[in-house]
Design a protein around this motif. Structure first.
Motif, mmCIF file in Angstrom:
data_model
loop_
_atom_site.group_PDB
_atom_site.id
_atom_site.type_symbol
_atom_site.label_atom_id
_atom_site.label_comp_id
_atom_site.label_asym_id
_atom_site.label_seq_id
_atom_site.Cartn_x
_atom_site.Cartn_y
_atom_site.Cartn_z
ATOM 1 N N ASP A 160 42.573 27.337 -0.816
ATOM 2 C CA ASP A 160 42.233 28.219 0.905
ATOM 3 C C ASP A 160 40.489 27.837 1.208
ATOM 4 O OD1 ASP A 160 44.945 28.907 1.366
ATOM 5 O OD2 ASP A 160 44.700 31.101 0.997
ATOM 6 N N LEU A 161 40.039 28.315 0.130
ATOM 7 C CA LEU A 161 38.399 28.145 -0.005
ATOM 8 C C LEU A 161 38.197 26.637 0.384
ATOM 9 C CD1 LEU A 161 35.697 29.275 0.812
ATOM 10 C CD2 LEU A 161 35.607 28.905 -1.642
ATOM 11 N N LYS A 162 38.416 25.422 -0.294
ATOM 12 C CA LYS A 162 38.580 23.769 -1.012
ATOM 13 C C LYS A 162 39.088 23.509 0.421
ATOM 14 C CE LYS A 162 39.273 19.877 -2.862
ATOM 15 N NZ LYS A 162 39.737 19.026 -3.580
ATOM 16 N N ALA A 163 40.177 24.193 1.142
ATOM 17 C CA ALA A 163 40.856 23.229 2.132
ATOM 18 C C ALA A 163 39.625 24.199 3.591
ATOM 19 C CB ALA A 163 41.909 24.059 3.027
ATOM 20 N N TYR A 164 38.803 24.883 3.704
ATOM 21 C CA TYR A 164 38.057 25.363 4.873
ATOM 22 C C TYR A 164 36.889 24.468 4.208
ATOM 23 C CZ TYR A 164 34.516 28.711 6.185
ATOM 24 O OH TYR A 164 33.541 29.505 7.356
ATOM 25 N N VAL A 165 36.421 24.203 3.743
ATOM 26 C CA VAL A 165 35.090 23.406 3.723
ATOM 27 C C VAL A 165 35.640 22.328 4.170
ATOM 28 C CG1 VAL A 165 33.589 22.120 2.137
ATOM 29 C CG2 VAL A 165 33.984 24.954 1.624
ATOM 30 N N GLN A 166 36.876 21.547 3.694
ATOM 31 C CA GLN A 166 37.487 19.964 3.879
ATOM 32 C C GLN A 166 37.313 20.171 5.790
ATOM 33 O OE1 GLN A 166 40.651 19.846 1.990
ATOM 34 N NE2 GLN A 166 39.960 18.253 0.573
ATOM 35 N N THR A 167 37.752 21.197 6.901
ATOM 36 C CA THR A 167 37.963 21.306 7.388
ATOM 37 C C THR A 167 36.062 21.396 8.654
ATOM 38 O OG1 THR A 167 40.147 22.370 7.822
ATOM 39 C CG2 THR A 167 38.622 23.090 9.397
ATOM 40 N N ALA A 168 35.374 21.884 7.461
ATOM 41 C CA ALA A 168 33.488 22.202 7.681
ATOM 42 C C ALA A 168 33.491 20.496 7.909
ATOM 43 C CB ALA A 168 32.859 23.229 7.394
ATOM 44 N N LEU A 169 33.673 20.123 6.983
ATOM 45 C CA LEU A 169 33.520 18.817 6.849
ATOM 46 C C LEU A 169 34.031 17.551 7.247
ATOM 47 C CD1 LEU A 169 33.425 19.165 3.223
ATOM 48 C CD2 LEU A 169 31.532 18.757 4.529
ATOM 49 N N GLU A 170 34.934 17.655 8.118
ATOM 50 C CA GLU A 170 35.525 17.100 8.856
ATOM 51 C C GLU A 170 34.835 17.093 10.485
ATOM 52 O OE1 GLU A 170 37.723 14.348 11.279
ATOM 53 O OE2 GLU A 170 37.619 14.690 8.431
ATOM 54 N N GLN A 171 34.786 18.443 10.744
ATOM 55 C CA GLN A 171 34.257 18.772 11.964
ATOM 56 C C GLN A 171 32.238 18.068 11.687
ATOM 57 O OE1 GLN A 171 33.987 22.934 11.620
ATOM 58 N NE2 GLN A 171 36.480 23.482 13.146
ATOM 59 N N ALA B 58 21.652 25.131 2.001
ATOM 60 C CA ALA B 58 22.022 23.319 2.338
ATOM 61 C C ALA B 58 23.133 23.274 1.943
ATOM 62 C CB ALA B 58 21.369 23.557 0.657
ATOM 63 N N PRO B 59 23.362 22.492 2.949
ATOM 64 C CA PRO B 59 24.536 21.559 3.059
ATOM 65 C C PRO B 59 25.990 21.797 2.329
ATOM 66 C CG PRO B 59 22.483 19.362 3.216
ATOM 67 C CD PRO B 59 22.453 20.715 2.144
ATOM 68 N N LEU B 60 27.064 22.439 2.902
ATOM 69 C CA LEU B 60 27.883 23.207 2.029
ATOM 70 C C LEU B 60 29.007 21.672 1.995
ATOM 71 C CD1 LEU B 60 29.876 24.871 1.193
ATOM 72 C CD2 LEU B 60 30.299 24.843 3.768
ATOM 73 N N GLU B 61 28.921 21.681 0.503
ATOM 74 C CA GLU B 61 29.990 20.730 0.457
ATOM 75 C C GLU B 61 30.867 20.102 -0.286
ATOM 76 O OE1 GLU B 61 26.400 18.175 -1.669
ATOM 77 O OE2 GLU B 61 26.046 17.836 0.624
ATOM 78 N N LEU B 62 31.404 19.361 -0.858
ATOM 79 C CA LEU B 62 33.271 19.742 -1.861
ATOM 80 C C LEU B 62 32.097 19.981 -3.211
ATOM 81 C CD1 LEU B 62 35.795 17.280 -0.515
ATOM 82 C CD2 LEU B 62 35.645 20.049 -0.448
ATOM 83 N N LEU C 90 27.602 21.351 11.555
ATOM 84 C CA LEU C 90 26.921 21.651 10.489
ATOM 85 C C LEU C 90 27.265 22.752 9.661
ATOM 86 C CD1 LEU C 90 23.889 20.519 12.347
ATOM 87 C CD2 LEU C 90 24.441 18.924 11.424
ATOM 88 N N PRO C 91 28.231 22.427 8.499
ATOM 89 C CA PRO C 91 27.805 23.983 7.380
ATOM 90 C C PRO C 91 27.235 24.128 6.551
ATOM 91 C CG PRO C 91 29.542 21.714 7.345
ATOM 92 C CD PRO C 91 28.477 21.342 8.285
ATOM 93 N N PHE C 92 26.853 25.178 6.060
ATOM 94 C CA PHE C 92 25.793 25.524 5.395
ATOM 95 C C PHE C 92 25.815 26.623 4.294
ATOM 96 C CE2 PHE C 92 23.423 24.511 8.827
ATOM 97 C CZ PHE C 92 22.064 24.246 8.909
ATOM 98 N N ILE C 93 25.364 26.303 2.614
ATOM 99 C CA ILE C 93 26.347 27.215 2.179
ATOM 100 C C ILE C 93 24.374 28.160 1.897
ATOM 101 C CG2 ILE C 93 25.103 25.845 0.177
ATOM 102 C CD1 ILE C 93 27.627 27.053 -1.910
#
Length: 190
Positions: A46-57, A14-18, A64-67
């Motif tokens: 660190d995990l939140k920053a990682y996700v924010q980077t993926a969402l920026e990309q 599924a979409p990885l989101e905040l 297209l990041p997934f959980i």
């Protein structure tokens, strides 16, 4: 582009989101989970920053990041993404994949990769999928090779890891014209 949900009987991507990354905090804390990667995910910050980077990309249309949710274990297992997406040349990379140790060595990864490869080739119309793996990460290299990917070369000392080590990166690829055979042999019954 909207991030799709990809799923079969074993796994849901599924979409990885905040709004959902917090399910991954316990997994991110596992010792040496991403030891071969320049990724820092072991604290909630660190995990939140990682996700924010993926969402920026994703906003830049390069990822297209997934959980990952393991339906068999009824648990969140980690994350993965399409990355370094080159829409013009129809090439993308599957990477930034990490799953908890309790999910490793199961059929979870193979199910994930089947869904991602099928979507990349058959829905998005890509002509090549790449994987990049630390040369020392033999388990991940074997997993990629079992998918039918070919080693195309090694980038020497091209990525610094968090401990200051500069790794060599093995570049693997799978071409569209190889996909149908791979689908019928490696993923028979999927």
């Amino acid at each position: 582009m909207t991030i799709p949900t990809l799923e079969n009987q074993r796994v849901r991507l599924a979409p990885l989101e905040l709004s959902n990354y917090k399910h991954l905090i316990p997994i991110g804390k596992q010792d040496k989970l991403v030891q071969f990667s320049p990724t820092k995910i072991d604290t909630p910050e660190d995990l939140k920053a990682y996700v924010q980077t993926a969402l920026e990309q994703h906003k830049q249309q390069t990822a297209l990041p997934f959980i990952i949710f393991d339906k068999q274990k009824n648990a969140f297992a980690g994350c993965t993404r399409y990355m370094n997406i080159n829409w013009t040349n129809k090439v993308l990379e599957i990477g930034s994949t990490w799953i908890g140790k309790e999910f490793q060595g199961t059929e979870l990864n193979k199910n994930m990769k089947f869904l991602m490869l099928r979507y990349a080739f058959e829905t998005l119309g890509f002509e090549k999928v790449e994987f990049r793996v630390d040369e020392r990460n033999l388990a991940s290299r074997k997993a990629v090779e079992k998918l039918g990917c070919k080693l195309e070369g090694v980038l020497r000392k091209n990525v610094y890891l968090l401990d200051g080590f500069k790794r060599n990166t093995c570049c693997y690829g799978l071409l569209l014209e190889e996909w149908n055979e791979i689908k019928e042999t490696v993923f028979e019954g999927f």
